[in-house]
Design an enzyme around this catalytic site. Structure first.
Site, PDB file in Angstrom:
ATOM      1  CE  LYS A  15      -0.402   1.227  -4.314  1.00 59.71           C
ATOM      2  NZ  LYS A  15       0.159  -0.114  -4.482  1.00 59.71           N
ATOM      3  CB  SER A  26      -0.910  -0.055   1.226  1.00 59.19           C
ATOM      4  OG  SER A  26      -1.759   1.070   1.254  1.00 59.19           O
ATOM      5  CE1 TYR A  49       0.440   3.945  -6.587  1.00 58.21           C
ATOM      6  CE2 TYR A  49       0.324   5.723  -4.981  1.00 58.21           C
ATOM      7  CZ  TYR A  49       0.908   4.564  -5.441  1.00 58.21           C
ATOM      8  OH  TYR A  49       1.967   4.010  -4.752  1.00 58.21           O
TER       9      TYR A  49
HETATM   10  N1  LIG Z   1       7.850   4.733  -5.007  1.00 54.34           N
HETATM   11  C1  LIG Z   1       7.222   4.993  -3.868  1.00 54.34           C
HETATM   12  O1  LIG Z   1       7.539   5.953  -3.135  1.00 54.34           O
HETATM   13  C2  LIG Z   1       6.097   4.111  -3.410  1.00 54.34           C
HETATM   14  C3  LIG Z   1       5.403   4.486  -2.254  1.00 54.34           C
HETATM   15  C4  LIG Z   1       4.358   3.683  -1.812  1.00 54.34           C
HETATM   16  C5  LIG Z   1       4.039   2.529  -2.503  1.00 54.34           C
HETATM   17  N2  LIG Z   1       4.732   2.192  -3.632  1.00 54.34           N
HETATM   18  C6  LIG Z   1       4.308   0.972  -4.324  1.00 54.34           C
HETATM   19  O2  LIG Z   1       5.428   0.172  -4.634  1.00 54.34           O
HETATM   20  C7  LIG Z   1       5.089  -0.686  -5.722  1.00 54.34           C
HETATM   21  C8  LIG Z   1       6.224  -0.674  -6.733  1.00 54.34           C
HETATM   22  O3  LIG Z   1       6.339   0.640  -7.251  1.00 54.34           O
HETATM   23  P1  LIG Z   1       7.738   1.320  -7.558  1.00 54.34           P
HETATM   24  O4  LIG Z   1       7.750   2.614  -6.860  1.00 54.34           O
HETATM   25  O5  LIG Z   1       8.838   0.363  -7.346  1.00 54.34           O
HETATM   26  O6  LIG Z   1       7.557   1.662  -9.106  1.00 54.34           O
HETATM   27  P2  LIG Z   1       8.265   1.072 -10.425  1.00 54.34           P
HETATM   28  O7  LIG Z   1       9.743   1.135 -10.306  1.00 54.34           O
HETATM   29  O8  LIG Z   1       7.610   1.783 -11.555  1.00 54.34           O
HETATM   30  O9  LIG Z   1       7.860  -0.462 -10.423  1.00 54.34           O
HETATM   31  C9  LIG Z   1       6.587  -0.897 -10.783  1.00 54.34           C
HETATM   32  C10 LIG Z   1       6.690  -2.336 -11.208  1.00 54.34           C
HETATM   33  O10 LIG Z   1       5.365  -2.804 -11.495  1.00 54.34           O
HETATM   34  C11 LIG Z   1       5.376  -3.356 -12.807  1.00 54.34           C
HETATM   35  N3  LIG Z   1       4.066  -3.219 -13.431  1.00 54.34           N
HETATM   36  C12 LIG Z   1       3.392  -2.089 -13.725  1.00 54.34           C
HETATM   37  N4  LIG Z   1       2.223  -2.384 -14.324  1.00 54.34           N
HETATM   38  C13 LIG Z   1       2.170  -3.728 -14.420  1.00 54.34           C
HETATM   39  C14 LIG Z   1       1.240  -4.633 -14.955  1.00 54.34           C
HETATM   40  N5  LIG Z   1       0.116  -4.232 -15.554  1.00 54.34           N
HETATM   41  N6  LIG Z   1       1.502  -5.948 -14.881  1.00 54.34           N
HETATM   42  C15 LIG Z   1       2.639  -6.396 -14.317  1.00 54.34           C
HETATM   43  N7  LIG Z   1       3.570  -5.582 -13.800  1.00 54.34           N
HETATM   44  C16 LIG Z   1       3.338  -4.266 -13.851  1.00 54.34           C
HETATM   45  C17 LIG Z   1       6.432  -2.578 -13.551  1.00 54.34           C
HETATM   46  O11 LIG Z   1       6.813  -3.270 -14.722  1.00 54.34           O
HETATM   47  P3  LIG Z   1       7.289  -2.464 -16.065  1.00 54.34           P
HETATM   48  O12 LIG Z   1       8.698  -2.048 -15.802  1.00 54.34           O
HETATM   49  O13 LIG Z   1       7.152  -3.469 -17.141  1.00 54.34           O
HETATM   50  O14 LIG Z   1       6.355  -1.295 -16.208  1.00 54.34           O
HETATM   51  C18 LIG Z   1       7.507  -2.517 -12.494  1.00 54.34           C
HETATM   52  O15 LIG Z   1       8.197  -3.733 -12.420  1.00 54.34           O
HETATM   53  C19 LIG Z   1       3.770  -0.178  -6.285  1.00 54.34           C
HETATM   54  O16 LIG Z   1       2.722  -0.989  -5.801  1.00 54.34           O
HETATM   55  C20 LIG Z   1       3.660   1.216  -5.674  1.00 54.34           C
HETATM   56  O17 LIG Z   1       2.338   1.629  -5.537  1.00 54.34           O
HETATM   57  C21 LIG Z   1       5.755   2.955  -4.105  1.00 54.34           C
END
Ligand SMILES: NC(=O)c1ccc[n+]([C@@H]2O[C@H](COP(=O)([O-])OP(=O)(O)OC[C@H]3O[C@@H](n4cnc5c(N)ncnc54)[C@H](OP(=O)(O)O)[C@@H]3O)[C@@H](O)[C@H]2O)c1
Length: 441
Positions: A252, A225, A248
């Protein structure tokens, strides 16, 4: 909190199998690295880690495999340098990539069919993949926020411009794979699916259902989340966030509602439906548990910034931490601690703890110098543990969100009612889509 060492070393070799989605970048990749490290540091030498990770294409599978093997080698090198009790070998960790696109339900079904066909139990799944559904940045608002209110602006980034009403592409391939003989031009009309809801929640939800035969009562379903999962972004009349001003954050909040209410009597019927245990009986009582985590704020590509703006965002995130924000791990590896904790920690550190103190949202928090730990996070309505006013030891109590209201019995009841409704509606949606696309078993 950190993952504790497992006390009882099994005499016979065992395999701990974990599946992580979206592992080619950001948090997903960091979770895989941290799983390897913490597994090797805390589990007895008779245990092997089978790390299954997903990406969306074969090139990403190959690149990720290379990067994870390099990480494993470096961890083993450090471990064996210090270890006096014998060398730890690469064979303690099996790394395997598989494909899935959560927005294409035929691939979700195919992944599950492949894994269920093998018949190997899953000890944990980490539903990490996700998209933000933003179409740009309001730079003026962003700059103003950074200059006047840095900690708040980088924790609740209201300057990102959401793509309101973003809809997923029709599930043409899914129809074809169920032998319904459909051409691209004459796809029968399908109800809309919110793209962000599909990628972040519903794709994983269906995957959970399809993989249910591989779960045991001790398996763990770990959701990711965010600190931004706040009530103003979610309307229970709009489960998929199709009208939400921020789909988004809405997705969450749905994640929090699903996981935190998953052990209450009011949702039991739907949880059993999801996990294929509708029949009731003694067996149905012992279900795998859901856990909800968040990584704090970390620097990944999810915001879609170019390198220049990405650099300044990184500076802003570190500055927020130095201004004593607890929710700025910044480094994805530090952000991964809560998800890895929920996957690997021994039962007395998690399941038993939640049974005693109440269910929590486990966040990755850091001190000013970046020392990371896992902490309970306040969830509007639910509180820290589902009991108004109770703050278990080790929770992070910033009260930073400006819309925060003191926990109350009414708020807690409202959360449960909303959670049960979300469960009912998402279960209905699952059944409808399975039938529509012919994805049933
Ligand atoms: N960054 C933050 O500060 C933060 C904060 C809170 C929560 N989160 C959560 O952390 C998680 C990972 O995010 P991240 O920040 O690491 O972003 P990220 O680097 O953009 O990673 C997202 C990952 O999800 C994959 N993905 C996206 N759409 C998809 C789909 N339809 N089917 C399968 N895979 C898919 C992407 O693959 P591709 O490379 O092929 O697009 C990538 O591997 C998410 O759930 C996000 O909401 C992040």
């Amino acid at each position: 909190m950190q993952v504790q060492h497992e006390s009882d070393a099994p005499e016979h070799p065992t395999t701990f199998r974990v599946l992580v989605t979206g592992a080619n970048s950001g948090l997903g990749f960091a979770i895989c690295c941290r799983l390897i490290d913490e597994f090797l540091h805390t589990r007895p030498s008779t245990q092997t880690l089978h790390l299954l990770y997903t990406t969306r294409d074969a090139r990403k599978v190959a690149d990720t495999s290379k990067a994870l093997h390099a990480h494993l080698s470096s961890t083993l090198h450090k471990l064996n340098h210090r270890n006096t009790r014998g060398l730890v070998g690469e064979d303690r960790v099996i790394i395997e990539g598989i494909l899935v696109d959560l927005a294409k339900l035929d691939t979700v079904r195919a992944l599950a069919t492949e894994l269920v066909g093998r018949g190997e139990e899953l000890d944990a799944v980490i539903w990490n993949a996700g998209i933000a559904g933003w179409k740009g940045v309001d730079w003026l608002k962003g700059m103003w926020g950074m200059l006047t209110d840095l900690k708040y602006a980088t924790t609740y980034p209201e300057f990102m411009i959401p793509d309101v009403g973003l809809v997923a592409a029709p599930q043409v391939a899914s129809l074809r794979s169920s032998k319904k003989n459909v051409n691209e031009q004459d796809v029968p009309e399908q109800p809309q699916l919110g793209q962000v809801f599909l990628a972040n929640v519903f794709g994983h939800y269906l995957l959970t259902h399809f993989l249910a035969p591989l779960f045991s009562p001790t398996s763990r379903i770990v959701w990711i989340s965010s600190t931004g999962a706040l009530p103003p972004y979610f309307d229970v009349e709009d489960l998929q966030g199709l009208r939400a001003r921020a789909a988004y954050e809405s997705s969450k909040r749905v994640t929090d509602l699903l996981a935190l209410t998953s052990e209450l009597p009011s949702t039991a019927l739907y949880v059993r439906g999801l996990l294929g245990k509708e029949q009731g009986g003694r067996d149905a009582m012992a279900l795998p548990k859901m856990y909800v985590t968040h990584p704090g704020v970390i620097a990944t590509s999810i915001a879609g910034l170019n390198w220049f703006m990405g650099f300044w965002m990184l500076v802003a995130l570190y500055a927020a931490r130095w201004l004593s924000s607890p929710w700025h791990p910044v480094d994805p590896y530090k952000g991964a601690i809560s998800a890895v904790f929920c996957a690997l920690s021994p039962p007395e550190q998690l399941a038993d703890l939640e049974a005693r103190e109440g269910k929590g949202k486990w966040g990755s928090t850091t001190g000013v110098y970046g020392e990371e730990r896992v902490a309970r996070t306040e969830v509007p309505g639910w509180g820290y543990c589902g009991v108004p006013g109770r703050v278990p030891e080790g929770s992070v109590t910033t009260g930073m969100w400006r819309g925060r209201v003191e926990g109350s019995r009414e708020g807690r009841e409202g959360f449960e009612v909303e959670g049960a409704r979300v469960w009912r509606e998402i279960e209905e949606l699952r059944r409808e889509w399975e039938e529509r696309l012919g994805l049933e078993d």
